[in-house]
Motif scaffolding. Structure first.
Motif, PDB file in Angstrom:
ATOM      1  N   TRP A   1       0.831  -1.199   0.000  1.00  0.00           N
ATOM      2  CA  TRP A   1       0.000   0.000   0.000  1.00  0.00           C
ATOM      3  C   TRP A   1       0.870   1.255   0.000  1.00  0.00           C
ATOM      4  O   TRP A   1       1.931   1.306   0.633  1.00  0.00           O
ATOM      5  CB  TRP A   1      -0.890   0.035   1.236  1.00  0.00           C
ATOM      6  CG  TRP A   1      -2.102  -0.832   1.139  1.00  0.00           C
ATOM      7  CD1 TRP A   1      -2.191  -2.054   0.541  1.00  0.00           C
ATOM      8  CD2 TRP A   1      -3.394  -0.547   1.670  1.00  0.00           C
ATOM      9  NE1 TRP A   1      -3.462  -2.558   0.665  1.00  0.00           N
ATOM     10  CE2 TRP A   1      -4.226  -1.651   1.357  1.00  0.00           C
ATOM     11  CE3 TRP A   1      -3.944   0.510   2.374  1.00  0.00           C
ATOM     12  CZ2 TRP A   1      -5.560  -1.704   1.720  1.00  0.00           C
ATOM     13  CZ3 TRP A   1      -5.274   0.460   2.754  1.00  0.00           C
ATOM     14  CH2 TRP A   1      -6.069  -0.639   2.420  1.00  0.00           C
ATOM     15  N   ASP A   2       0.409   2.283  -0.704  1.00  0.00           N
ATOM     16  CA  ASP A   2       1.068   3.585  -0.687  1.00  0.00           C
ATOM     17  C   ASP A   2       1.009   4.167   0.728  1.00  0.00           C
ATOM     18  O   ASP A   2       0.026   3.994   1.449  1.00  0.00           O
ATOM     19  CB  ASP A   2       0.358   4.523  -1.663  1.00  0.00           C
ATOM     20  CG  ASP A   2       1.068   5.850  -1.810  1.00  0.00           C
ATOM     21  OD1 ASP A   2       1.917   5.968  -2.694  1.00  0.00           O
ATOM     22  OD2 ASP A   2       0.747   6.766  -1.021  1.00  0.00           O
ATOM     23  N   THR A   3       2.078   4.859   1.131  1.00  0.00           N
ATOM     24  CA  THR A   3       2.147   5.429   2.488  1.00  0.00           C
ATOM     25  C   THR A   3       0.969   6.368   2.755  1.00  0.00           C
ATOM     26  O   THR A   3       0.422   6.400   3.866  1.00  0.00           O
ATOM     27  CB  THR A   3       3.465   6.198   2.677  1.00  0.00           C
ATOM     28  OG1 THR A   3       4.561   5.306   2.441  1.00  0.00           O
ATOM     29  CG2 THR A   3       3.576   6.761   4.087  1.00  0.00           C
ATOM     30  N   ASN A   4       0.586   7.140   1.742  1.00  0.00           N
ATOM     31  CA  ASN A   4      -0.572   8.032   1.902  1.00  0.00           C
ATOM     32  C   ASN A   4      -1.801   7.279   2.395  1.00  0.00           C
ATOM     33  O   ASN A   4      -2.518   7.728   3.299  1.00  0.00           O
ATOM     34  CB  ASN A   4      -0.914   8.670   0.549  1.00  0.00           C
ATOM     35  CG  ASN A   4      -0.010   9.831   0.202  1.00  0.00           C
ATOM     36  OD1 ASN A   4       1.013  10.029   0.834  1.00  0.00           O
ATOM     37  ND2 ASN A   4      -0.386  10.602  -0.807  1.00  0.00           N
ATOM     38  N   ILE A   5      -2.051   6.122   1.777  1.00  0.00           N
ATOM     39  CA  ILE A   5      -3.262   5.365   2.093  1.00  0.00           C
ATOM     40  C   ILE A   5      -3.164   4.748   3.486  1.00  0.00           C
ATOM     41  O   ILE A   5      -4.149   4.731   4.236  1.00  0.00           O
ATOM     42  CB  ILE A   5      -3.494   4.267   1.034  1.00  0.00           C
ATOM     43  CG1 ILE A   5      -3.456   4.866  -0.367  1.00  0.00           C
ATOM     44  CG2 ILE A   5      -4.819   3.577   1.268  1.00  0.00           C
ATOM     45  CD1 ILE A   5      -4.476   5.953  -0.605  1.00  0.00           C
ATOM     46  N   LYS A   6      -1.989   4.247   3.846  1.00  0.00           N
ATOM     47  CA  LYS A   6      -1.797   3.665   5.179  1.00  0.00           C
ATOM     48  C   LYS A   6      -2.059   4.704   6.267  1.00  0.00           C
ATOM     49  O   LYS A   6      -2.778   4.446   7.241  1.00  0.00           O
ATOM     50  CB  LYS A   6      -0.373   3.122   5.321  1.00  0.00           C
ATOM     51  CG  LYS A   6      -0.054   1.895   4.493  1.00  0.00           C
ATOM     52  CD  LYS A   6       1.392   1.482   4.727  1.00  0.00           C
ATOM     53  CE  LYS A   6       1.773   0.253   3.916  1.00  0.00           C
ATOM     54  NZ  LYS A   6       3.195  -0.123   4.120  1.00  0.00           N
ATOM     55  N   VAL A   7      -1.425   5.873   6.103  1.00  0.00           N
ATOM     56  CA  VAL A   7      -1.563   6.938   7.103  1.00  0.00           C
ATOM     57  C   VAL A   7      -3.026   7.353   7.239  1.00  0.00           C
ATOM     58  O   VAL A   7      -3.550   7.503   8.350  1.00  0.00           O
ATOM     59  CB  VAL A   7      -0.686   8.151   6.708  1.00  0.00           C
ATOM     60  CG1 VAL A   7      -1.012   9.360   7.583  1.00  0.00           C
ATOM     61  CG2 VAL A   7       0.790   7.795   6.825  1.00  0.00           C
ATOM     62  N   ARG A   8      -3.698   7.518   6.101  1.00  0.00           N
ATOM     63  CA  ARG A   8      -5.083   7.962   6.128  1.00  0.00           C
ATOM     64  C   ARG A   8      -6.008   6.923   6.745  1.00  0.00           C
ATOM     65  O   ARG A   8      -6.929   7.257   7.492  1.00  0.00           O
ATOM     66  CB  ARG A   8      -5.545   8.300   4.720  1.00  0.00           C
ATOM     67  CG  ARG A   8      -5.031   9.637   4.212  1.00  0.00           C
ATOM     68  CD  ARG A   8      -5.614   9.954   2.858  1.00  0.00           C
ATOM     69  NE  ARG A   8      -7.018   9.611   2.856  1.00  0.00           N
ATOM     70  CZ  ARG A   8      -7.639   9.026   1.827  1.00  0.00           C
ATOM     71  NH1 ARG A   8      -6.974   8.711   0.740  1.00  0.00           N
ATOM     72  NH2 ARG A   8      -8.927   8.765   1.895  1.00  0.00           N
ATOM     73  N   LEU A   9      -5.801   5.663   6.427  1.00  0.00           N
ATOM     74  CA  LEU A   9      -6.676   4.614   6.948  1.00  0.00           C
ATOM     75  C   LEU A   9      -6.664   4.608   8.474  1.00  0.00           C
ATOM     76  O   LEU A   9      -7.715   4.556   9.120  1.00  0.00           O
ATOM     77  CB  LEU A   9      -6.241   3.247   6.414  1.00  0.00           C
ATOM     78  CG  LEU A   9      -7.081   2.051   6.903  1.00  0.00           C
ATOM     79  CD1 LEU A   9      -8.514   2.162   6.397  1.00  0.00           C
ATOM     80  CD2 LEU A   9      -6.459   0.741   6.447  1.00  0.00           C
ATOM     81  N   ILE A  10      -5.476   4.679   9.042  1.00  0.00           N
ATOM     82  CA  ILE A  10      -5.348   4.652  10.503  1.00  0.00           C
ATOM     83  C   ILE A  10      -5.905   5.930  11.124  1.00  0.00           C
ATOM     84  O   ILE A  10      -6.700   5.907  12.069  1.00  0.00           O
ATOM     85  CB  ILE A  10      -3.869   4.453  10.911  1.00  0.00           C
ATOM     86  CG1 ILE A  10      -3.363   3.087  10.416  1.00  0.00           C
ATOM     87  CG2 ILE A  10      -3.708   4.566  12.426  1.00  0.00           C
ATOM     88  CD1 ILE A  10      -1.875   2.886  10.572  1.00  0.00           C
ATOM     89  N   GLY A  11      -5.504   7.085  10.568  1.00  0.00           N
ATOM     90  CA  GLY A  11      -5.949   8.364  11.125  1.00  0.00           C
ATOM     91  C   GLY A  11      -7.441   8.555  11.015  1.00  0.00           C
ATOM     92  O   GLY A  11      -8.106   8.972  11.977  1.00  0.00           O
ATOM     93  N   GLU A  12      -8.009   8.237   9.832  1.00  0.00           N
ATOM     94  CA  GLU A  12      -9.441   8.440   9.618  1.00  0.00           C
ATOM     95  C   GLU A  12     -10.282   7.476  10.446  1.00  0.00           C
ATOM     96  O   GLU A  12     -11.403   7.803  10.831  1.00  0.00           O
ATOM     97  CB  GLU A  12      -9.765   8.296   8.131  1.00  0.00           C
ATOM     98  CG  GLU A  12      -9.241   9.459   7.291  1.00  0.00           C
ATOM     99  CD  GLU A  12      -9.485   9.258   5.805  1.00  0.00           C
ATOM    100  OE1 GLU A  12     -10.236   8.326   5.438  1.00  0.00           O
ATOM    101  OE2 GLU A  12      -8.918  10.025   5.010  1.00  0.00           O
ATOM    102  N   PHE A  13      -9.739   6.289  10.749  1.00  0.00           N
ATOM    103  CA  PHE A  13     -10.495   5.347  11.576  1.00  0.00           C
ATOM    104  C   PHE A  13     -10.780   5.947  12.952  1.00  0.00           C
ATOM    105  O   PHE A  13     -11.922   5.908  13.435  1.00  0.00           O
ATOM    106  CB  PHE A  13      -9.742   4.027  11.739  1.00  0.00           C
ATOM    107  CG  PHE A  13     -10.348   3.136  12.796  1.00  0.00           C
ATOM    108  CD1 PHE A  13     -11.520   2.446  12.548  1.00  0.00           C
ATOM    109  CD2 PHE A  13      -9.762   3.018  14.056  1.00  0.00           C
ATOM    110  CE1 PHE A  13     -12.098   1.643  13.524  1.00  0.00           C
ATOM    111  CE2 PHE A  13     -10.323   2.213  15.028  1.00  0.00           C
ATOM    112  CZ  PHE A  13     -11.500   1.524  14.764  1.00  0.00           C
ATOM    113  N   PHE A  14      -9.756   6.495  13.593  1.00  0.00           N
ATOM    114  CA  PHE A  14      -9.943   7.037  14.943  1.00  0.00           C
ATOM    115  C   PHE A  14     -10.825   8.289  14.929  1.00  0.00           C
ATOM    116  O   PHE A  14     -11.645   8.493  15.835  1.00  0.00           O
ATOM    117  CB  PHE A  14      -8.583   7.341  15.586  1.00  0.00           C
ATOM    118  CG  PHE A  14      -7.832   6.102  15.992  1.00  0.00           C
ATOM    119  CD1 PHE A  14      -8.226   5.356  17.084  1.00  0.00           C
ATOM    120  CD2 PHE A  14      -6.748   5.671  15.256  1.00  0.00           C
ATOM    121  CE1 PHE A  14      -7.549   4.202  17.453  1.00  0.00           C
ATOM    122  CE2 PHE A  14      -6.057   4.514  15.606  1.00  0.00           C
ATOM    123  CZ  PHE A  14      -6.457   3.782  16.710  1.00  0.00           C
ATOM    124  N   VAL A  15     -10.682   9.109  13.894  1.00  0.00           N
ATOM    125  CA  VAL A  15     -11.527  10.296  13.792  1.00  0.00           C
ATOM    126  C   VAL A  15     -12.982   9.887  13.544  1.00  0.00           C
ATOM    127  O   VAL A  15     -13.917  10.457  14.127  1.00  0.00           O
ATOM    128  CB  VAL A  15     -11.020  11.231  12.674  1.00  0.00           C
ATOM    129  CG1 VAL A  15     -12.013  12.361  12.423  1.00  0.00           C
ATOM    130  CG2 VAL A  15      -9.662  11.818  13.048  1.00  0.00           C
TER     131      VAL A  15
END
Length: 435
Positions: free
Chosen positions: A6-20
């Motif tokens: 996975w692209d780093t952008n997608i990894k970071v967003r998946l984790i961050g957006e889950f908690f938000v």
């Protein structure tokens, strides 16, 4: 596609957006209850309609802004805007202030910035993920959201009514962290400027882009089948859009405290608002677990029958919800409600592509979104309706709208099948002449 690929952008967003998203679902379902209690049902309904109108208009420019100014830029601006909105949200529900009007303004601002965020978010996935893997990645994000829906409302039913300030403060901190992470750790993925200019035009203003998109909706007037599809969708939307509107208010006002589980001397009692939280979580759990299985199962049946039966099930769920205050019957109603939702999840997009001419699919998919945008705008009227005609009659009205929707689907699919047969006959007769 494995996680390491996975692209780093997608990894970071998946984790961050889950908690938000988890924090978001701890307060969002209960806002209709809050506004009804603080402002009255009539005022709450009008204000919620206005907030949806703002969201619809903003959504029209979201995709344009993502193309014109960049995915990352719009996501960071939106995240910062949401953080700023939470500042006022927290202040309006703090030990120093209690302002429902400021709460509404902040809540509407959150929706506005969310409408700017998600088009850029989806476009970024399309930018960095190969086409063959996109469905899989979108499915992971969809599942992540539904996991948030499972746990968020249950936690929210505990914290929103007794620790609202602390809950919103946590949301503020989470949104600030997300804005910082997006700004620091993701990269811009928008195509080069030259390609953007070719797509949106060098001198085009945002209002021109909105006007062009609105003009695309003229396809509705020229395609009677599609017009019926949109109309049926808007009517049935009045049922499934009630999950965090009418149902929230009804369960809070009418459902008494009841025992969910009793083991010996220990029991778990739920008030109406907590029952509501558990019902929302049940919906999210069923969607997360059953979407793929249900989509495969529904593909075995005639599309028309699936749409018709789904609409009727939505109507039945409204009758059951409005006809009981018993907790376990309400859970049964939510199972019926969610089954209706899951039945059409997998076939809606494919059917729209069948209705649309090849060279107009983009316009048709854009116009098809009116089922939800118009439906979402009208749905809050149900809250003041409970004052004018009562809860029972409001649920009956929703049942009638669902039945009318099923009737429109029946007429539309009969005409659609007839059109398909006619086209098939014409093609068959034309073949000998061409040979």
């Amino acid at each position: 596609m494995k996680w390491k690929d996975w692209d780093t952008n997608i990894k970071v967003r998946l984790i961050g957006e889950f908690f938000v998203n988890l924090l978001f679902w701890m307060f969002f379902p209960f806002m209709a209850i809050y506004f009804s209690d603080e402002l009255g049902k009539q005022t709450a309904g009008i204000l919620l309609v206005l907030s949806q109108v703002v969201g619809v208009i903003t959504n029209l420019v979201g995709g344009y802004c993502a193309d014109r100014y960049g995915r990352k830029k719009m996501m960071v601006i939106s995240a910062r805007g949401q953080a700023a909105s939470f500042v006022f949200f927290v202040l309006a529900n703090s030990p120093w202030m209690d302002s429902p009007i400021l709460t509404f303004i902040a809540f509407s601002a959150l929706g506005l910035f969310g409408s700017l965020y998600w088009p850029a978010s989806h476009a970024m996935i399309a930018d960095v993920v190969e086409e063959k893997h996109r469905t899989e990645v979108f499915a992971v994000f969809y599942t992540s959201i539904n996991i948030s829906v499972v746990f968020g409302p249950v936690l929210g039913s505990i914290f929103f009514f007794s620790h609202r300030f602390e809950l919103l403060l946590a949301c503020l901190i989470g949104s600030i962290i997300l804005a910082f992470v997006l700004a620091k750790y993701i990269k811009e993925t928008v195509p080069v400027k030259k390609e953007i200019l070719e797509q949106v035009g060098p001198d085009k203003k945002w209002h021109e882009a909105v006007w062009e998109q609105l003009k695309d909706y003229r396809v509705i007037a020229s395609d009677k089948l599609f017009l019926l599809f949109i109309l049926a969708g808007i009517l049935v939307a009045q049922t499934f859009m009630q999950m965090d509107l009418l149902l929230a208010v009804y369960l809070t006002e009418k459902v008494p405290e009841q025992t969910l589980i009793a083991l010996g001397n220990w029991d778990l009692k739920l008030t109406g608002e907590k029952v509501f939280g558990y019902l929302i979580s049940l919906n999210g759990l069923m969607v997360a677990l059953c979407t793929v299985w249900m989509a495969k199962w529904m593909n075995r049946f005639n599309e028309g029958r699936v749409f018709i039966f789904s609409a009727l099930l939505y109507g039945v769920s409204m009758l059951v919800f409005g006809g009981t205050t018993m907790m376990w019957v309400l859970f049964g109603a939510m199972v019926i409600f969610t089954t209706a939702e899951l039945m059409v999840v997998g076939i809606q997009e494919s059917f729209i592509s069948k209705l649309a001419p090849e060279n107009m699919r983009g316009q048709y998919f854009a116009a098809a979104g009116l089922r939800f945008s118009i439906g979402r705008t009208i749905a809050p009227i149900s809250i003041p309706l409970t004052m004018w005609i009562g809860f029972d009659n409001t649920f009956y009205l929703l049942f009638i709208l669902a039945v009318i929707s099923a009737g429109i689907y029946y007429v539309m699919f009969r005409a659609f099948d007839k059109k398909v047969k006619t086209n098939s006959t014409v093609e068959t007769k034309a073949k000998p002449a061409l040979s």
